[in-house]
Design a protein around this motif. Structure first.
Motif, PDB file in Angstrom:
ATOM      1  N   LEU A 132      60.637  31.165 -33.498  1.00 37.55           N
ATOM      2  CA  LEU A 132      59.254  30.710 -33.344  1.00 37.55           C
ATOM      3  C   LEU A 132      58.847  30.641 -31.874  1.00 37.55           C
ATOM      4  CD1 LEU A 132      59.254  27.865 -36.020  1.00 37.55           C
ATOM      5  CD2 LEU A 132      58.099  30.079 -36.187  1.00 37.55           C
ATOM      6  N   VAL A 133      59.702  30.060 -31.050  1.00 38.86           N
ATOM      7  CA  VAL A 133      59.376  29.889 -29.629  1.00 38.86           C
ATOM      8  C   VAL A 133      59.371  31.232 -28.894  1.00 38.86           C
ATOM      9  CG1 VAL A 133      60.153  28.845 -27.459  1.00 38.86           C
ATOM     10  CG2 VAL A 133      60.210  27.513 -29.571  1.00 38.86           C
ATOM     11  N   MET A 134      60.330  32.086 -29.171  1.00 42.45           N
ATOM     12  CA  MET A 134      60.444  33.370 -28.475  1.00 42.45           C
ATOM     13  C   MET A 134      59.653  34.491 -29.151  1.00 42.45           C
ATOM     14  SD  MET A 134      62.121  33.121 -25.722  1.00 42.45           S
ATOM     15  CE  MET A 134      61.610  31.481 -25.334  1.00 42.45           C
ATOM     16  N   ARG A 135      58.997  34.162 -30.249  1.00 43.08           N
ATOM     17  CA  ARG A 135      58.172  35.117 -31.001  1.00 43.08           C
ATOM     18  C   ARG A 135      58.967  36.378 -31.379  1.00 43.08           C
ATOM     19  NH1 ARG A 135      53.474  33.282 -27.535  1.00 43.08           N
ATOM     20  NH2 ARG A 135      52.450  31.823 -28.940  1.00 43.08           N
ATOM     21  N   THR A 136      60.062  36.113 -32.073  1.00 42.81           N
ATOM     22  CA  THR A 136      60.907  37.195 -32.574  1.00 42.81           C
ATOM     23  C   THR A 136      61.036  37.069 -34.084  1.00 42.81           C
ATOM     24  OG1 THR A 136      62.905  35.871 -32.230  1.00 42.81           O
ATOM     25  CG2 THR A 136      62.264  37.358 -30.441  1.00 42.81           C
ATOM     26  N   LYS A 137      61.558  38.112 -34.689  1.00 43.36           N
ATOM     27  CA  LYS A 137      61.830  38.066 -36.119  1.00 43.36           C
ATOM     28  C   LYS A 137      63.088  38.868 -36.397  1.00 43.36           C
ATOM     29  CE  LYS A 137      58.680  41.901 -37.055  1.00 43.36           C
ATOM     30  NZ  LYS A 137      57.484  42.330 -37.774  1.00 43.36           N
TER      31      LYS A 137
END
Length: 172
Positions: A112-117
């Motif tokens: 969520l914080v690093m905007r990854t999936k």
């Protein structure tokens, strides 16, 4: 197998590798009467392996084994080494991570914080995890930084705690 189960399998694989790699250093520490220098190094090395596990194009050994990879939400490409490292730093908040992964459609706080999936990637046949210079340098640098941090924190606690002085020896 669903994505959360694959992520769990990949994570457990990576943690087992991290602990297995740290065992020789832990045994050296025991042979040296729980020497704080070796204990600090062992912890630093094991955490460095965990924090740097995804720096090789968003795929740790466990992720390669399960056919998963990490992508940026913005451009669908592997995030930078810095973002992958920072994403994994959130493992220190593991209780929050566990709650979020089950309540937030499989996303950890680091995601969520690093905007990854984490997504299913093409599983390459006979893929072996490569110890590239990028991976080894990342582990080396993070191990040194964490070692200094752990050593000085432990030293500070040691100097102010009679119990720690009973457990650890500086003479060896």
């Amino acid at each position: 197998m669903n994505l959360i189960n694959k992520r769990l399998e990949a994570f457990v694989t990576d943690v087992i590798i991290s602990f297995a790699a740290g065992i020789p250093f832990f045994l050296i520490s025991l042979l040296l009467n729980n020497n704080l220098i070796w204990m600090s190094f062992t912890l630093a090395f094991m955490y460095a392996l965990l924090f740097c596990k995804d720096v090789e194009n968003g795929r740790s050994f466990g992720k390669q084994n399960t056919g998963l990879c990490i992508l940026s939400e913005k451009n669908e490409k592997a995030p930078s080494i810095t973002r992958l490292f920072l994403r994994n730093l959130f493992y220190v908040l593991w209780p929050i991570e566990i709650i979020l992964i089950f309540c937030n459609s499989g996303k950890r706080l680091g995601d969520l914080v690093m905007r990854t999936k984490v997504v299913q990637c093409a599983k390459e046949p006979n893929t072996t995890f490569r110890l590239t210079s990028k991976y080894l340098c990342s582990i080396f640098v993070v191990t040194i930084v964490l070692f200094v941090l752990f050593f000085f924190i432990t030293r500070l606690i040691y100097e102010h705690s009679p119990m720690m002085r009973l457990l650890y020896s500086w003479d060896n």
